[in-house]
Enzyme design. Structure first.
Site, PDB file in Angstrom:
ATOM      1  N   ASP A  67     -17.987  61.191  20.627  1.00 37.16           N
ATOM      2  CA  ASP A  67     -17.864  60.401  19.659  1.00 37.16           C
ATOM      3  C   ASP A  67     -16.269  60.239  19.490  1.00 37.16           C
ATOM      4  OD1 ASP A  67     -17.425  62.907  17.783  1.00 37.16           O
ATOM      5  OD2 ASP A  67     -19.469  62.680  16.478  1.00 37.16           O
ATOM      6  N   ASN A 136     -25.205  67.027   6.089  1.00 37.82           N
ATOM      7  CA  ASN A 136     -26.419  66.007   6.337  1.00 37.82           C
ATOM      8  C   ASN A 136     -27.185  66.488   7.334  1.00 37.82           C
ATOM      9  OD1 ASN A 136     -24.527  64.608   7.880  1.00 37.82           O
ATOM     10  ND2 ASN A 136     -23.867  62.834   6.796  1.00 37.82           N
ATOM     11  N   HIS A 138     -25.870  65.308  10.257  1.00 36.20           N
ATOM     12  CA  HIS A 138     -26.275  64.379  11.832  1.00 36.20           C
ATOM     13  C   HIS A 138     -25.373  64.860  12.940  1.00 36.20           C
ATOM     14  CE1 HIS A 138     -21.481  64.510  10.514  1.00 36.20           C
ATOM     15  NE2 HIS A 138     -21.400  65.162  11.135  1.00 36.20           N
ATOM     16  N   GLU A 143     -25.221  59.187  11.401  1.00 41.42           N
ATOM     17  CA  GLU A 143     -25.852  59.656  10.468  1.00 41.42           C
ATOM     18  C   GLU A 143     -26.968  58.824   9.670  1.00 41.42           C
ATOM     19  OE1 GLU A 143     -23.241  60.863   8.552  1.00 41.42           O
ATOM     20  OE2 GLU A 143     -21.141  60.030   8.763  1.00 41.42           O
TER      21      GLU A 143
HETATM   22  C1  GLP Z   1     -18.285  65.542  13.341  1.00 42.57           C
HETATM   23  C2  GLP Z   1     -18.323  65.577  14.759  1.00 42.57           C
HETATM   24  C3  GLP Z   1     -19.879  66.179  14.650  1.00 42.57           C
HETATM   25  C4  GLP Z   1     -20.030  67.562  14.482  1.00 42.57           C
HETATM   26  C5  GLP Z   1     -19.775  67.889  12.636  1.00 42.57           C
HETATM   27  C6  GLP Z   1     -19.971  68.911  12.394  1.00 42.57           C
HETATM   28  O1  GLP Z   1     -18.654  65.308  11.875  1.00 42.57           O
HETATM   29  N1  GLP Z   1     -18.493  64.018  15.190  1.00 42.57           N
HETATM   30  O2  GLP Z   1     -20.208  66.023  15.623  1.00 42.57           O
HETATM   31  O3  GLP Z   1     -21.374  67.931  14.713  1.00 42.57           O
HETATM   32  O4  GLP Z   1     -18.345  67.009  12.921  1.00 42.57           O
HETATM   33  O5  GLP Z   1     -18.279  70.119  12.408  1.00 42.57           O
HETATM   34  P1  GLP Z   1     -18.091  71.400  12.092  1.00 42.57           P
HETATM   35  O6  GLP Z   1     -18.649  72.188  13.646  1.00 42.57           O
HETATM   36  O7  GLP Z   1     -16.993  71.429  11.564  1.00 42.57           O
HETATM   37  O8  GLP Z   1     -19.443  71.733  10.836  1.00 42.57           O
END
Ligand code: GLP
Length: 265
Positions: A67, A136, A138, A143
């Site tokens: 993304d 959440n 995702h 989402e």
């Molecule tokens: C962002 C990314 C996700 C990732 C999430 C969790 O929203 N788009 O791909 O999994 O953050 O991130 P973290 O590893 O910092 O908790």
């Protein structure tokens, strides 16, 4: 789902990195799917270390990131393209022309989404996709309520995700509320998926993903449909699962089987 529960974040990173290293050793021109966020950083450090020790080469590897923020150019310090350069690409022998991140500055985001899907297809599909998970549940920026067969598209971020990611932006800095993300269907098409999660903050999301019903409200639960999904988590992220002893028992049996098969070679 293969649930691997390890002691801490360092073991999670090493286990995850080894999956990618084995994949690339078996197929030098592997197509790998990559993720951003804090969780994969330790795995990337492991890959950098192994690359610098000449234990694995990314020279023929192609990558696709999950993304990108819509509205940020690739050279913006908060863009995921920039993050990937800093955390991985600038430190390994991958050809940057073979690295793909959705274009956050696309003039026509809709055509850009379709073009991204086409590129993945032309590359032969993704061999192993790395995933983190939002609080959440995702995956990518899919989402809650995302279609379970969705493809790469523009996705609006929830306030919860914007708040979680605010730590990367300065107080007065513009923070996008839109993204381009691979869809859940795109992710499910990967031949293998590896999801990493660490820390208590992810425990509810992990419980819902593994033991909850398959539902669009919990995007990561879609991985229940995948034939080769490996969930690598530390004790803290596993702390709300109902049956951790059983998952540990299965994994111990898996490891015995792997050792047995290695002996047959
Ligand atoms: C962002 C990314 C996700 C990732 C999430 C969790 O929203 N788009 O791909 O999994 O953050 O991130 P973290 O590893 O910092 O908790």
């Amino acid at each position: 789902m293969q649930i691997v529960i390890l002691k801490d974040a360092a073991q999670v990173a090493e286990y995850g990195a080894n999956i990618f290293i084995e994949q690339i050793k078996n197929k030098a021109n592997s197509v790998i799917g990559l993720a951003t966020g804090s969780t994969p950083v330790a795995l990337y450090q492991e890959l950098i270390k192994k690359n610098q020790q000449n234990k694995v080469s990314f020279a023929d590897v192609t990558s696709f990131n999950l993304d990108e923020y819509l509205g940020l150019k690739g050279d913006h310090p908060q863009s995921y393209r920039h993050f990937m350069g800093e955390q991985l690409f600038n430190h390994i022998d991958i050809d940057v022309n073979n690295t793909h991140v959705p274009p956050g500055d696309a003039k026509n985001p809709l055509t850009a989404c379709n073009a991204y899907e086409d590129k993945i297809t032309k590359a032969g599909g993704i061999d192993v996709q790395l995933l983190g998970i939002g609080r959440n549940a995702h995956i990518g920026f899919n989402e809650p309520s995302s279609g379970l067969t969705s493809r790469t598209r523009v996705k609006t971020l929830t306030q919860a995700t914007i708040d979680d990611n605010a730590r990367f932006f300065a107080e007065d800095e513009y923070q996008p509320h839109l993204s381009i993300t691979m869809g859940i269907g795109t992710i499910l098409d990967s031949k293998k998926v590896v999801l990493l999660a660490t820390g208590e903050g992810k425990a509810d999301a992990i419980k819902d993903m593994v033991e909850g019903p398959l539902a669009a409200i919990c995007p990561a639960s879609a991985l229940q449909l995948h034939r080769d999904a490996v969930i690598v988590i530390d004790e803290a992220a596993a702390s709300k699962l109902a049956d951790t002893e059983f998952y540990k028992h299965i994994e111990a049996e898996n490891q015995k089987l792997i050792a047995h098969l290695a002996n047959l070679k």
